[in-house]
Structures are given as C-alpha cells and as structure tokens.
Design an enzyme around this catalytic site. Structure first.
Site, short mmCIF file in Angstrom:
data_model
loop_
_atom_site.label_atom_id
_atom_site.label_comp_id
_atom_site.label_asym_id
_atom_site.label_seq_id
_atom_site.Cartn_x
_atom_site.Cartn_y
_atom_site.Cartn_z
N TRP A 195 -3.74 14.76 -38.49
CA TRP A 195 -4.58 14.16 -37.22
C TRP A 195 -6.28 13.63 -37.39
O TRP A 195 -6.59 14.12 -38.46
CB TRP A 195 -4.88 14.73 -35.68
CG TRP A 195 -5.73 13.98 -35.44
CD1 TRP A 195 -5.31 12.88 -34.41
CD2 TRP A 195 -6.68 14.48 -34.69
NE1 TRP A 195 -6.50 11.76 -33.78
CE2 TRP A 195 -7.19 12.78 -34.02
CE3 TRP A 195 -7.65 14.82 -35.37
CZ2 TRP A 195 -9.12 13.04 -33.70
CZ3 TRP A 195 -9.31 14.59 -35.10
CH2 TRP A 195 -10.13 13.97 -33.74
N GLU A 236 -0.09 12.23 -36.44
CA GLU A 236 -0.77 12.32 -34.75
C GLU A 236 -1.17 10.86 -34.46
O GLU A 236 -2.66 11.41 -35.36
CB GLU A 236 -0.90 13.51 -34.35
CG GLU A 236 -1.67 13.52 -33.14
CD GLU A 236 -2.24 14.84 -32.81
OE1 GLU A 236 -2.68 15.83 -33.28
OE2 GLU A 236 -2.54 14.71 -31.46
N LYS A 238 -3.48 8.38 -31.54
CA LYS A 238 -4.39 8.30 -30.96
C LYS A 238 -4.67 7.28 -30.43
O LYS A 238 -4.04 6.81 -30.90
CB LYS A 238 -5.47 9.38 -30.91
CG LYS A 238 -6.28 9.43 -30.23
CD LYS A 238 -7.19 10.81 -30.71
CE LYS A 238 -8.55 10.68 -29.83
NZ LYS A 238 -9.28 12.33 -30.04
N ASP A 269 1.05 14.19 -28.71
CA ASP A 269 -0.30 14.39 -28.28
C ASP A 269 -0.42 14.06 -26.25
O ASP A 269 -0.08 12.89 -26.30
CB ASP A 269 -1.53 14.74 -28.73
CG ASP A 269 -2.23 15.59 -28.04
OD1 ASP A 269 -2.69 15.28 -26.84
OD2 ASP A 269 -3.29 15.94 -28.56
N HIS A 272 -2.52 11.09 -25.24
CA HIS A 272 -3.13 10.80 -26.49
C HIS A 272 -3.38 9.59 -25.77
O HIS A 272 -2.65 8.06 -27.07
CB HIS A 272 -2.37 10.88 -27.52
CG HIS A 272 -3.44 12.22 -28.35
ND1 HIS A 272 -3.46 12.03 -30.20
CD2 HIS A 272 -4.02 12.63 -27.95
CE1 HIS A 272 -4.51 13.40 -30.06
NE2 HIS A 272 -5.24 13.71 -28.70
N HIS A 296 2.11 18.11 -29.44
CA HIS A 296 1.21 19.15 -28.80
C HIS A 296 0.84 18.96 -26.90
O HIS A 296 0.29 17.50 -26.76
CB HIS A 296 -0.40 17.87 -29.33
CG HIS A 296 -0.45 18.55 -30.71
ND1 HIS A 296 -2.25 18.31 -31.14
CD2 HIS A 296 -0.17 19.25 -31.50
CE1 HIS A 296 -2.08 19.04 -32.57
NE2 HIS A 296 -0.81 19.49 -33.06
N ASP A 304 -8.99 12.17 -22.00
CA ASP A 304 -8.23 12.29 -23.16
C ASP A 304 -9.27 14.06 -23.61
O ASP A 304 -9.71 14.34 -24.09
CB ASP A 304 -7.70 12.49 -24.53
CG ASP A 304 -7.63 13.49 -25.73
OD1 ASP A 304 -6.66 14.05 -25.51
OD2 ASP A 304 -8.02 12.99 -27.17
N ASP A 306 -8.00 17.26 -23.14
CA ASP A 306 -7.95 18.24 -23.29
C ASP A 306 -8.22 19.71 -22.85
O ASP A 306 -8.70 20.76 -22.81
CB ASP A 306 -8.12 18.72 -24.95
CG ASP A 306 -7.88 17.85 -25.43
OD1 ASP A 306 -6.68 18.09 -26.27
OD2 ASP A 306 -8.40 16.78 -26.40
N ASP A 336 -2.48 21.81 -27.53
CA ASP A 336 -3.35 21.23 -27.90
C ASP A 336 -4.08 21.22 -26.81
O ASP A 336 -4.60 20.29 -25.97
CB ASP A 336 -3.11 20.59 -28.53
CG ASP A 336 -4.36 19.81 -29.50
OD1 ASP A 336 -5.81 20.25 -29.17
OD2 ASP A 336 -4.41 18.60 -30.11
C1 RNT Z 1 -6.97 15.39 -31.49
C2 RNT Z 1 -6.09 15.74 -31.39
C3 RNT Z 1 -6.13 16.83 -32.94
C4 RNT Z 1 -6.99 18.12 -32.84
C5 RNT Z 1 -6.49 19.24 -33.38
C6 RNT Z 1 -7.98 20.20 -32.89
O1 RNT Z 1 -7.62 14.34 -30.57
O2 RNT Z 1 -5.77 16.42 -30.43
O3 RNT Z 1 -4.48 17.54 -32.44
O4 RNT Z 1 -7.04 18.31 -30.67
O5 RNT Z 1 -6.65 18.73 -35.20
ZN ZN Z 2 -3.43 17.02 -30.88
#
Ligand code: RNT
Ligand code: ZN
Length: 428
Positions: A195, A236, A238, A269, A272, A296, A304, A306, A336
């Site tokens: 990523w 990955e 985004k 993810d 994302h 993720h 986003d 998290d 994640d």
């Molecule tokens: C960032 C991505 C990525 C990170 C990690 C720490 O938006 O989701 O996966 O969260 O690599």
């Molecule tokens: Zn991620």
C-alpha cells in the site's frame, strides 16, 4: 460505583446451552460440530500496528505520515519489540483459534543500529520469525511506504524523481525477500501487501503520469519470480487519504487491473471506498478476475477512520460472502484498524473476536436450504428464514467454541485484560 461482573457462565451451563443449540440447528440441517471444525481452520492475520499506533521501531519520535491518523492517548502503548510481543501474547490468549501476525517493515528488530528501508534483510526479522515459530503463528508482511523522509512529498513509487522511486523500488524488493524468508521458515506462505500513500491534496493536471510510473515501479519490484509457497504479493487500493483528497494514484481500478493482469492478490480494505459502498459485494465480483483476495477488515466511521472492527451488519455480510461463495481458500482475512482511545490490547481482542464470531455465524447458515429457496423462486421463504436465523442460538455455539479453545467465554476476557492493564500497561 462501578459494576463488576459477578461470574461467568459455568462449564456445565455452557455445555447444556451448546447441546440445545446443536439440536436447534439440526432442525434446519446445520451441523454445529462441522461449523466449529471449519472455523478452527481459519487464520485471521492480526495487524501488529494496533499495539503502538502504527509507530514502528525505527525512530521513537517519528511522526505517522501517509495520510492515515491515530487518535487517542490511552496509556500503555508498546514502545519496544518485547512490549509489542507481550501485548500480542496477551491478546492472543483471549482469542480462540490459531492465527497469524501481520508485520510492517517498520517493525524490524534492528537491535541497536537502524538500517534504512532499502537495506532491510531477512536477518532483521529473524527474532520475529523465531517468536512466530514458538507461538505457531504464520507471518504476513507489508513494505512501509510512509513515515520516512523519502515519502515526505506525498509520493513514493510514483514519485517524479527517479532517485526517490528507485529507493522505494529497492525497499519493495527487500520486502519480498523478507516475506519469502518468513514463508520458508514457517512453512506457510507470507502474504506481502503493498500500500502506498501517493496522491494529491488538490486537483492534479496529470493523473496519468504517476499511474504510469507506479506501473513501472511495481513491475520492477515484482520482476523476480518468487515461489508462491513462500511469498505472495498483494496490492491495496484506496479512494483518498488525509492530504490526498483529490487524487490517489493507486485507485481501485488501477489495482484491480494490475492484479488481474499480473496475477497478484487484490487487497480490499473496508474503509477504502465511498461511504455507501461495501466490500462484501465486491468479493464475488473481483474473484471473477483475480485468483485471490486479501481483506483488510476495518470499520470506517464517516471516512476511512480505522475504528475497531465490531460485529456489524457489514462484517457479517463479509463473512457470509466468503463462506457462501466457498471462498475460504481464496480469501486471506487480515485486520486493519488503529485506535489509541481505548486499551490497545482490548482493541485487538474485540476486533479479532468479532471477526471470528462473524465467520462462525456464516458457517452456521443453512446455505443449501437458502439456495434451494432462491432457485425455486421462493423468495418469501428465503426472507423468512434469513430473519428467523437472526434469533438462532449462535451465541451458545460461540461460547462453547471459546470454552473448548480454552479462552474466556463472553465478557470473561475483560477481567484478565484489566489485570494486564494494571500490572503491565500502566507501568510503562
Ligand atoms: C492505509 C492502508 C494500509 C495501512 C497499513 C498500516 O489506508 O489501509 O493498509 O493501514 O498499512
Ligand atoms: Zn488497509
């Protein structure tokens, strides 16, 4: 006065409830024992970075960059490799099943002299490999393309400067060697996820150039074939990041095409995409064109963000899609999230237990029965059964699974966690 949990269910009440649940599921053709056996086989890749707010061990004063952010200042953040391992051990003791650990390159065990990211070698992860072996864990990996002077412009593999690009290509190459060493040592393929944060805050003129450069850099990183039994590459996408709101080089379409063309694993993810999009509906779509997926599992709240994964409708939908589609072998499940506003070890426990629980619920569905209704056009029965299932005693099966896996049942994990907080985390 704070209320304390009086007692946790007794062994015999857990077993009795399970027996009744087993009988009730049998009436709809579901074998709870088979569900538990399948569940035991699913390894969740737990992300190391929940334990220290994505800090890593290169520079204790280093700033988190790359358009991601952790908020909160709960005491007890892990500051060293040993502390992070201790916290992971504590979390894993409260989670049923055998899982995996997902490391970032910035978590290398440098032991005194820190080498730069393009110099990293498998030797910098030997102590992690030993620790993983000791705990019978598989390892997954991620190159770290953020929190570094060479990412300060907001660009890495797609940077317009050849030298900066080259530095990051070298980092990507080292990381595949590290992944292969992990896979070899542990006898389980390392899923190695790329990523990058690259993107523009404001409207760019050239959307194509950075994407051409990213393709070129990825091709250079992946040029050397590596045995997929040792290392498998994932990419990955985004939608946006903090400071890259208007344009992200590695968008969904970019990586979907790249992964399909180059037989890479696509990483989805959950945070994302546009807030009304869900990854559960993407699983069977992208698996038409890519061989394998990495998830993720995250929880975006308005953006986003998290947040810690919880037992949400979307988490259940993700688990259902994997199980109903028969995709357990093609979908690697990673977590994640990063929250520093609550006990960080609890965050791991909550998110991982929720994910396993969602998989159990999915494994307890009478899939053939439901499919039959659909094939017959009996959508009334399909909807009725899906509704009735929501009140089936899956929690009795979950409690029994925790109990037989020798981890606390229900909220019983909170007490040992609080003890760990008092005895270990608060003393840091
Ligand atoms: C960032 C991505 C990525 C990170 C990690 C720490 O938006 O989701 O996966 O969260 O690599
Ligand atoms: Zn991620």
């Amino acid at each position: 006065m704070s209320h304390r949990l009086s007692s946790v269910a007794t062994d015999s009440s857990i077993e009795k409830s399970y027996q009744l649940a087993h009988e009730q599921y049998a009436t709809i053709g579901v074998d709870t024992r088979a569900a538990i056996e399948s569940l035991k086989e699913i390894a969740i890749s737990m992300h190391c970075w929940q334990g220290d707010d994505v800090g890593g061990f290169e520079n204790p004063d280093g700033l988190l960059t790359g358009g991601i952010a952790v908020t909160g200042s709960y005491p007890g953040k892990a500051r060293t490799v040993a502390e992070l391992r201790g916290d992971l051990e504590q979390a894993m003791a409260l989670i049923p099943g055998k899982h995996r650990l997902n490391l970032h390159a910035s978590y290398a065990d440098h032991g005194g002299s820190v080498v730069d990211r393009n110099q990293l070698q498998p030797e910098h992860f030997l102590s992690w490999i030993d620790w993983a072996r000791q705990h019978q864990l598989g390892l997954d990996f991620n190159p770290t393309y953020f929190s570094h002077p060479n990412s300060a412009d907001g660009f890495t593999l797609s940077h317009s400067d050849r030298g900066v690009r080259q530095f990051w290509v070298e980092h990507g190459i080292c990381c595949r060697q590290i992944g292969a060493a992990m896979g070899k040592a542990l006898g389980s393929p390392c899923i190695n996820n790329t990523w990058i944060p690259d993107g523009h805050k404001d409207t760019p003129i050239d959307r194509n150039g950075p994407r051409e450069r990213l393709t070129e850099s990825l091709n250079a990183i992946f040029a050397q074939p590596i045995d997929p039994r040792l290392n498998r590459d994932a990419v990955e996408c985004k939608l946006f990041g903090l400071g890259s709101e208007s344009y992200v080089v590695g968008s969904h379409e970019f990586y979907l095409g790249y992964a399909a063309r180059n037989h890479k694993i696509l990483c989805l993810d959950a945070g994302h995409f546009h807030p009304t999009e869900v990854i559960s509906d993407k699983i069977s779509s992208v698996l038409q064109s890519v061989d394998e997926l990495l998830l993720h599992v995250s929880r975006g709240v308005r953006w986003d963000s998290d947040h810690v994964v919880t037992f949400s409708d979307e988490l259940q939908a993700i688990a259902q899609e994997i199980v109903r589609g028969g995709f357990l072998k093609r979908v690697h499940i990673g977590l994640d999230f990063f929250d520093a506003s609550i006990n960080r070890v609890a965050a791991w426990v909550i998110g991982t237990r929720a994910t396993i629980k969602a998989l159990l619920h999915a494994l307890l569905e009478p899939i053939e029965l439901l499919r039959g209704y659909e094939v017959d056009g009996d959508y009334t029965s399909r909807l009725a059964m899906l509704e009735e299932l929501k009140a089936f005693p899956a929690s009795a099966v979950w409690d029994y699974y925790c109990h037989s896996s020798e981890v606390p049942v229900g909220p019983g994990w909170l007490q040992p966690l609080k003890r760990y907080e008092d005895e270990v985390l608060c003393k840091r």
